[in-house]
Design a protein around this motif. Structure first.
Motif, PDB file in Angstrom:
ATOM      1  N   ASN A  90       0.820  -1.206   0.000  1.00 45.45           N
ATOM      2  CA  ASN A  90       0.000   0.000   0.000  1.00 45.45           C
ATOM      3  C   ASN A  90       0.856   1.259   0.000  1.00 45.45           C
ATOM      4  N   PHE A  91       1.918   1.256   0.819  1.00 48.32           N
ATOM      5  CA  PHE A  91       2.783   2.435   0.888  1.00 48.32           C
ATOM      6  C   PHE A  91       3.479   2.689  -0.441  1.00 48.32           C
ATOM      7  N   LEU A  92       4.033   1.643  -1.046  1.00 47.27           N
ATOM      8  CA  LEU A  92       4.756   1.815  -2.304  1.00 47.27           C
ATOM      9  C   LEU A  92       3.820   2.201  -3.445  1.00 47.27           C
ATOM     10  N   SER A  93       2.643   1.611  -3.498  1.00 49.48           N
ATOM     11  CA  SER A  93       1.724   1.941  -4.588  1.00 49.48           C
ATOM     12  C   SER A  93       1.176   3.361  -4.439  1.00 49.48           C
ATOM     13  N   ARG A  94       0.893   3.777  -3.214  1.00 49.93           N
ATOM     14  CA  ARG A  94       0.414   5.160  -3.020  1.00 49.93           C
ATOM     15  C   ARG A  94       1.512   6.173  -3.311  1.00 49.93           C
ATOM     16  N   THR A  95       2.721   5.874  -2.886  1.00 52.60           N
ATOM     17  CA  THR A  95       3.840   6.784  -3.166  1.00 52.60           C
ATOM     18  C   THR A  95       4.109   6.853  -4.662  1.00 52.60           C
ATOM     19  N   THR A  96       4.016   5.732  -5.343  1.00 48.70           N
ATOM     20  CA  THR A  96       4.202   5.726  -6.793  1.00 48.70           C
ATOM     21  C   THR A  96       3.125   6.558  -7.482  1.00 48.70           C
ATOM     22  N   ALA A  97       1.889   6.442  -7.031  1.00 46.81           N
ATOM     23  CA  ALA A  97       0.794   7.226  -7.618  1.00 46.81           C
ATOM     24  C   ALA A  97       1.002   8.719  -7.397  1.00 46.81           C
ATOM     25  N   VAL A  98       1.439   9.108  -6.196  1.00 46.68           N
ATOM     26  CA  VAL A  98       1.675  10.529  -5.913  1.00 46.68           C
ATOM     27  C   VAL A  98       2.830  11.057  -6.761  1.00 46.68           C
ATOM     28  N   LEU A  99       3.907  10.303  -6.842  1.00 46.58           N
ATOM     29  CA  LEU A  99       5.067  10.762  -7.617  1.00 46.58           C
ATOM     30  C   LEU A  99       4.791  10.786  -9.111  1.00 46.58           C
ATOM     31  N   SER A 100       3.983   9.852  -9.591  1.00 48.48           N
ATOM     32  CA  SER A 100       3.640   9.897 -11.017  1.00 48.48           C
ATOM     33  C   SER A 100       2.730  11.084 -11.318  1.00 48.48           C
ATOM     34  N   THR A 101       1.859  11.453 -10.388  1.00 51.76           N
ATOM     35  CA  THR A 101       1.040  12.653 -10.564  1.00 51.76           C
ATOM     36  C   THR A 101       1.915  13.902 -10.587  1.00 51.76           C
ATOM     37  N   ILE A 102       2.899  13.947  -9.714  1.00 57.13           N
ATOM     38  CA  ILE A 102       3.839  15.083  -9.705  1.00 57.13           C
ATOM     39  C   ILE A 102       4.616  15.129 -11.014  1.00 57.13           C
ATOM     40  N   PHE A 103       5.032  13.962 -11.509  1.00 58.97           N
ATOM     41  CA  PHE A 103       5.777  13.909 -12.766  1.00 58.97           C
ATOM     42  C   PHE A 103       4.946  14.454 -13.927  1.00 58.97           C
ATOM     43  N   PHE A 104       3.689  14.011 -14.033  1.00 60.50           N
ATOM     44  CA  PHE A 104       2.848  14.477 -15.133  1.00 60.50           C
ATOM     45  C   PHE A 104       2.509  15.961 -14.987  1.00 60.50           C
ATOM     46  N   ALA A 105       2.346  16.432 -13.771  1.00 56.29           N
ATOM     47  CA  ALA A 105       2.059  17.854 -13.558  1.00 56.29           C
ATOM     48  C   ALA A 105       3.258  18.716 -13.957  1.00 56.29           C
ATOM     49  N   THR A 106       4.461  18.269 -13.619  1.00 60.67           N
ATOM     50  CA  THR A 106       5.644  19.046 -14.008  1.00 60.67           C
ATOM     51  C   THR A 106       5.869  18.998 -15.516  1.00 60.67           C
ATOM     52  N   CYS A 107       5.550  17.874 -16.139  1.00 62.19           N
ATOM     53  CA  CYS A 107       5.653  17.807 -17.606  1.00 62.19           C
ATOM     54  C   CYS A 107       4.699  18.798 -18.256  1.00 62.19           C
ATOM     55  N   LEU A 108       3.479  18.847 -17.764  1.00 61.69           N
ATOM     56  CA  LEU A 108       2.492  19.775 -18.301  1.00 61.69           C
ATOM     57  C   LEU A 108       2.912  21.227 -18.056  1.00 61.69           C
ATOM     58  N   ALA A 109       3.461  21.497 -16.883  1.00 66.32           N
ATOM     59  CA  ALA A 109       3.918  22.857 -16.574  1.00 66.32           C
ATOM     60  C   ALA A 109       5.064  23.266 -17.494  1.00 66.32           C
ATOM     61  N   LEU A 110       5.970  22.355 -17.778  1.00 67.22           N
ATOM     62  CA  LEU A 110       7.085  22.677 -18.681  1.00 67.22           C
ATOM     63  C   LEU A 110       6.596  22.953 -20.097  1.00 67.22           C
ATOM     64  N   VAL A 111       5.611  22.225 -20.542  1.00 70.65           N
ATOM     65  CA  VAL A 111       5.058  22.470 -21.879  1.00 70.65           C
ATOM     66  C   VAL A 111       4.393  23.833 -21.924  1.00 70.65           C
ATOM     67  N   LEU A 112       3.614  24.153 -20.906  1.00 73.16           N
ATOM     68  CA  LEU A 112       2.918  25.441 -20.903  1.00 73.16           C
ATOM     69  C   LEU A 112       3.885  26.618 -20.775  1.00 73.16           C
ATOM     70  N   LEU A 113       4.932  26.456 -19.986  1.00 76.64           N
ATOM     71  CA  LEU A 113       5.907  27.542 -19.832  1.00 76.64           C
ATOM     72  C   LEU A 113       6.759  27.730 -21.081  1.00 76.64           C
ATOM     73  N   SER A 114       7.049  26.672 -21.781  1.00 78.86           N
ATOM     74  CA  SER A 114       7.926  26.800 -22.938  1.00 78.86           C
ATOM     75  C   SER A 114       7.192  27.305 -24.173  1.00 78.86           C
ATOM     76  N   SER A 115       5.890  27.113 -24.255  1.00 77.26           N
ATOM     77  CA  SER A 115       5.176  27.543 -25.454  1.00 77.26           C
ATOM     78  C   SER A 115       4.269  28.738 -25.218  1.00 77.26           C
ATOM     79  N   GLY A 116       4.257  29.307 -24.049  1.00 76.66           N
ATOM     80  CA  GLY A 116       3.330  30.381 -23.741  1.00 76.66           C
ATOM     81  C   GLY A 116       3.663  31.721 -24.377  1.00 76.66           C
ATOM     82  N   SER A 117       4.930  32.085 -24.468  1.00 73.66           N
ATOM     83  CA  SER A 117       5.283  33.431 -24.906  1.00 73.66           C
ATOM     84  C   SER A 117       5.687  33.519 -26.377  1.00 73.66           C
ATOM     85  N   LYS A 118       5.823  32.410 -27.038  1.00 76.13           N
ATOM     86  CA  LYS A 118       6.278  32.444 -28.426  1.00 76.13           C
ATOM     87  C   LYS A 118       5.092  32.550 -29.371  1.00 76.13           C
ATOM     88  N   GLN A 119       5.337  33.161 -30.520  1.00 72.56           N
ATOM     89  CA  GLN A 119       4.322  33.218 -31.556  1.00 72.56           C
ATOM     90  C   GLN A 119       4.299  31.888 -32.289  1.00 72.56           C
TER      91      GLN A 119
END
Length: 119
Positions: free
Chosen positions: A53-82
């Motif tokens: 339970n501990f490992l699966s919950r920690t994996t789920a939390v860290l994978s959510t953090i990973f996908f959120a940071t990926c999405l944030a990097l995409v939005l930050l890198s393409s936001g100001s360019k034409q």
């Protein structure tokens, strides 16, 4: 802005590495049968079922953090360019090959002259 991107990159890489390690640490479904016959799972750090339970919950939390940071990097890198269309944005320039015939000479090799085919 660059400091924020760098911080997100660091969190992204740490979370990716942690997800890889946690997935490799987890036991497969076949390990449950061995644990039922006393393979020492009850003496683990988290108890008999606590580690799964501990490992699966920690994996789920860290994978959510990973996908959120990926999405944030995409939005930050393409936001100001034409929008750049790359090659499609440039007009196509047609170049005409220079003629190798001397000045005043006619090109008799082309059978179609003035839009009519000779008989």
């Amino acid at each position: 802005m660059e400091i924020l991107k760098t911080l997100i990159w660091i969190v992204n890489l740490i979370s990716a590495f942690a997800v890889i390690v946690l997935v490799l640490m987890q036991h497969g479904k076949g390990a449950d049968m061995g644990a039922a016959f006393g393979s020492g799972a009850s003496g683990s750090l988290f108890g008999a079922t606590g580690s799964a339970n501990f490992l699966s919950r920690t994996t789920a939390v860290l994978s959510t953090i990973f996908f959120a940071t990926c999405l944030a990097l995409v939005l930050l890198s393409s936001g100001s360019k034409q929008q750049d269309l790359g090659v499609m944005a440039k007009p196509i320039e047609q170049t005409v090959a220079p003629s190798t015939a001397p000045a005043g000479a006619t090109n008799n090799q082309n059978p179609v002259q003035n839009g009519k085919i000779p008989d």
